[in-house]
Design a protein around this motif. Structure first.
Motif, PDB file in Angstrom:
ATOM      1  N   MET A 102       0.809  -1.217   0.000  1.00 22.89           N
ATOM      2  CA  MET A 102       0.000   0.000   0.000  1.00 22.89           C
ATOM      3  C   MET A 102       0.845   1.272   0.000  1.00 22.89           C
ATOM      4  O   MET A 102       0.549   2.230  -0.711  1.00 22.89           O
ATOM      5  CB  MET A 102      -0.914  -0.016   1.221  1.00 22.89           C
ATOM      6  N   PHE A 103       1.895   1.278   0.805  1.00 21.85           N
ATOM      7  CA  PHE A 103       2.694   2.483   0.960  1.00 21.85           C
ATOM      8  C   PHE A 103       4.109   2.348   0.422  1.00 21.85           C
ATOM      9  O   PHE A 103       4.824   3.336   0.312  1.00 21.85           O
ATOM     10  CB  PHE A 103       2.777   2.878   2.441  1.00 21.85           C
ATOM     11  N   GLY A 104       4.529   1.107   0.153  1.00 16.51           N
ATOM     12  CA  GLY A 104       5.926   0.893  -0.220  1.00 16.51           C
ATOM     13  C   GLY A 104       6.849   1.295   0.908  1.00 16.51           C
ATOM     14  O   GLY A 104       7.988   1.680   0.685  1.00 16.51           O
ATOM     15  N   ALA A 105       6.339   1.196   2.142  1.00 16.45           N
ATOM     16  CA  ALA A 105       7.096   1.777   3.260  1.00 16.45           C
ATOM     17  C   ALA A 105       7.240   0.859   4.459  1.00 16.45           C
ATOM     18  O   ALA A 105       7.735   1.288   5.484  1.00 16.45           O
ATOM     19  CB  ALA A 105       6.410   3.073   3.714  1.00 16.45           C
ATOM     20  N   SER A 145     -12.076   2.027   4.615  1.00 15.85           N
ATOM     21  CA  SER A 145     -11.958   0.854   3.751  1.00 15.85           C
ATOM     22  C   SER A 145     -11.834   1.254   2.286  1.00 15.85           C
ATOM     23  O   SER A 145     -11.013   0.693   1.549  1.00 15.85           O
ATOM     24  CB  SER A 145     -13.172  -0.068   3.929  1.00 15.85           C
ATOM     25  N   ALA A 146     -12.641   2.221   1.863  1.00 13.04           N
ATOM     26  CA  ALA A 146     -12.593   2.670   0.475  1.00 13.04           C
ATOM     27  C   ALA A 146     -11.238   3.282   0.141  1.00 13.04           C
ATOM     28  O   ALA A 146     -10.659   3.029  -0.925  1.00 13.04           O
ATOM     29  CB  ALA A 146     -13.715   3.678   0.206  1.00 13.04           C
ATOM     30  N   GLU A 147     -10.702   4.084   1.064  1.00 12.94           N
ATOM     31  CA  GLU A 147      -9.409   4.728   0.820  1.00 12.94           C
ATOM     32  C   GLU A 147      -8.271   3.707   0.822  1.00 12.94           C
ATOM     33  O   GLU A 147      -7.360   3.772  -0.011  1.00 12.94           O
ATOM     34  CB  GLU A 147      -9.158   5.800   1.874  1.00 12.94           C
ATOM     35  N   LEU A 148      -8.324   2.759   1.747  1.00 11.26           N
ATOM     36  CA  LEU A 148      -7.285   1.730   1.798  1.00 11.26           C
ATOM     37  C   LEU A 148      -7.326   0.856   0.549  1.00 11.26           C
ATOM     38  O   LEU A 148      -6.279   0.516  -0.019  1.00 11.26           O
ATOM     39  CB  LEU A 148      -7.474   0.872   3.049  1.00 11.26           C
ATOM     40  N   ARG A 151      -5.781   2.717  -2.427  1.00  8.01           N
ATOM     41  CA  ARG A 151      -4.325   2.747  -2.371  1.00  8.01           C
ATOM     42  C   ARG A 151      -3.729   1.385  -2.698  1.00  8.01           C
ATOM     43  O   ARG A 151      -2.706   1.285  -3.368  1.00  8.01           O
ATOM     44  CB  ARG A 151      -3.850   3.202  -0.991  1.00  8.01           C
ATOM     45  N   LEU A 152      -4.380   0.336  -2.227  1.00  8.15           N
ATOM     46  CA  LEU A 152      -3.863  -1.013  -2.452  1.00  8.15           C
ATOM     47  C   LEU A 152      -3.948  -1.380  -3.928  1.00  8.15           C
ATOM     48  O   LEU A 152      -3.029  -2.002  -4.481  1.00  8.15           O
ATOM     49  CB  LEU A 152      -4.661  -2.006  -1.608  1.00  8.15           C
ATOM     50  N   ASP A 153      -5.023  -0.980  -4.596  1.00  7.07           N
ATOM     51  CA  ASP A 153      -5.204  -1.298  -6.009  1.00  7.07           C
ATOM     52  C   ASP A 153      -4.243  -0.529  -6.906  1.00  7.07           C
ATOM     53  O   ASP A 153      -4.006  -0.919  -8.051  1.00  7.07           O
ATOM     54  CB  ASP A 153      -6.643  -0.984  -6.438  1.00  7.07           C
ATOM     55  N   ALA A 154      -3.679   0.569  -6.379  1.00  5.52           N
ATOM     56  CA  ALA A 154      -2.830   1.429  -7.213  1.00  5.52           C
ATOM     57  C   ALA A 154      -1.374   1.001  -7.234  1.00  5.52           C
ATOM     58  O   ALA A 154      -0.566   1.560  -7.988  1.00  5.52           O
ATOM     59  CB  ALA A 154      -2.933   2.878  -6.716  1.00  5.52           C
TER      60      ALA A 154
END
Length: 271
Positions: A102-105, A145-148, A151-154
């Motif tokens: 999600m964050f690459g972090a 949930s929608a925001e997570l 981000r995960l799909d991107a």
């Protein structure tokens, strides 16, 4: 430790239902019904912790006042206290596999605590405002949930071999051998060690220690004797348990057994 006039009976706890639940992501909402401010020690957990401060005044202070407001705690952040907590907050626990995708972090976060906008980026303030404006916890869970999910799909997922190794580690409660895990995914021990560490921020052995200590901590918190916990959790003996718990959490097994952070895990994070 808790403020003298405060207890978990003063806190409302909300958890998502149905569609708001996502694999590798767990959420809980907390609302304090008293004006008492809380200073509470966090116990190391095998997840990346996102804490959105939704209070209307004051704000949560973290890491001896170094951070105020919403923050992110990586794996193995060391002794960590959240103080000045009053009002409401949303806590999200991310599997390091999900956090890395999600964050690459996830790797960069290991051993650290950071302000939410440093990790989430420019959208952090917008999301916090949406969460504050929502009238119910169900609405907040849906927004998060929608925001997570967005981000995960991107972002591309991490190596499936690394994800499999993490899952096996969690399912076994840390009682795994790295050689066996490497054999499972068809990699050499060295390759698994290197890829796992570069993507999740800790070695497979350290991950197993963290998961094993988390299991032991929950047994201690519900009243099991240390000697029995050591045997059930795969430690050589009680002194081995003592050393590993102190290394991972920064506190003794006796302190873990009474840690307020674990006192309502069965409500906030039901199995």
């Amino acid at each position: 430790m808790l403020a003298p006039s405060w207890s978990w009976s003063d806190v409302d706890v909300a958890v998502p239902r149905g569609a708001a639940r996502l694999p590798g992501i767990r959420m809980a909402g907390f609302g304090v019904r008293t004006s008492a401010r809380v200073d509470i020690a966090m116990v190391a957990h095998p997840s990346i912790t996102l804490l959105f401060d939704l209070s209307t005044a004051g704000g949560i202070e973290c890491d001896a006042g170094q951070l105020r407001g919403s923050f992110v705690a990586g794996l193995l952040p060391g002794p960590l206290r959240a103080g000045g907590w009053s009002g409401e907050c949303l806590q999200i626990r991310l599997s390091p596999v999900v956090a890395s995708a999600m964050f690459g972090a996830a790797a960069e976060l290991t051993g650290t605590v950071a302000a939410m906008d440093d990790i989430w980026g420019g959208d952090a303030m917008r999301l916090e405002e949406q969460l504050r404006a929502a009238r119910t916890w169900d609405e907040r869970f849906a927004i998060a949930s929608a925001e997570l999910t967005r981000r995960l799909d991107a972002r591309p997922p991490i190596d499936p071999e690394v994800a499999h190794t993490w899952r096996r580690t969690v399912i076994s409660r840390g009682r795994v051998r790295v050689d066996g895990l490497a054999c499972d995914v068809g990699w050499s021990r060295q390759r698994l060690w290197s890829r796992f560490r570069s993507q999740l921020g800790l070695t497979p052995k350290r991950a197993a220690q963290l998961v094993r200590v988390d299991h032991a901590a929950h047994l201690l918190a519900v009243g099991h004797a240390p000697a029995g916990v050591a045997a059930e959790s795969g430690y050589v003996d009680q002194s081995h348990l003592n050393r590993e718990v102190k290394t991972i959490t920064g506190i003794t097994p006796a302190a873990v057994a009474t840690a307020p952070w674990l006192a309502i895990d069965d409500i906030a994070w039901p199995a």
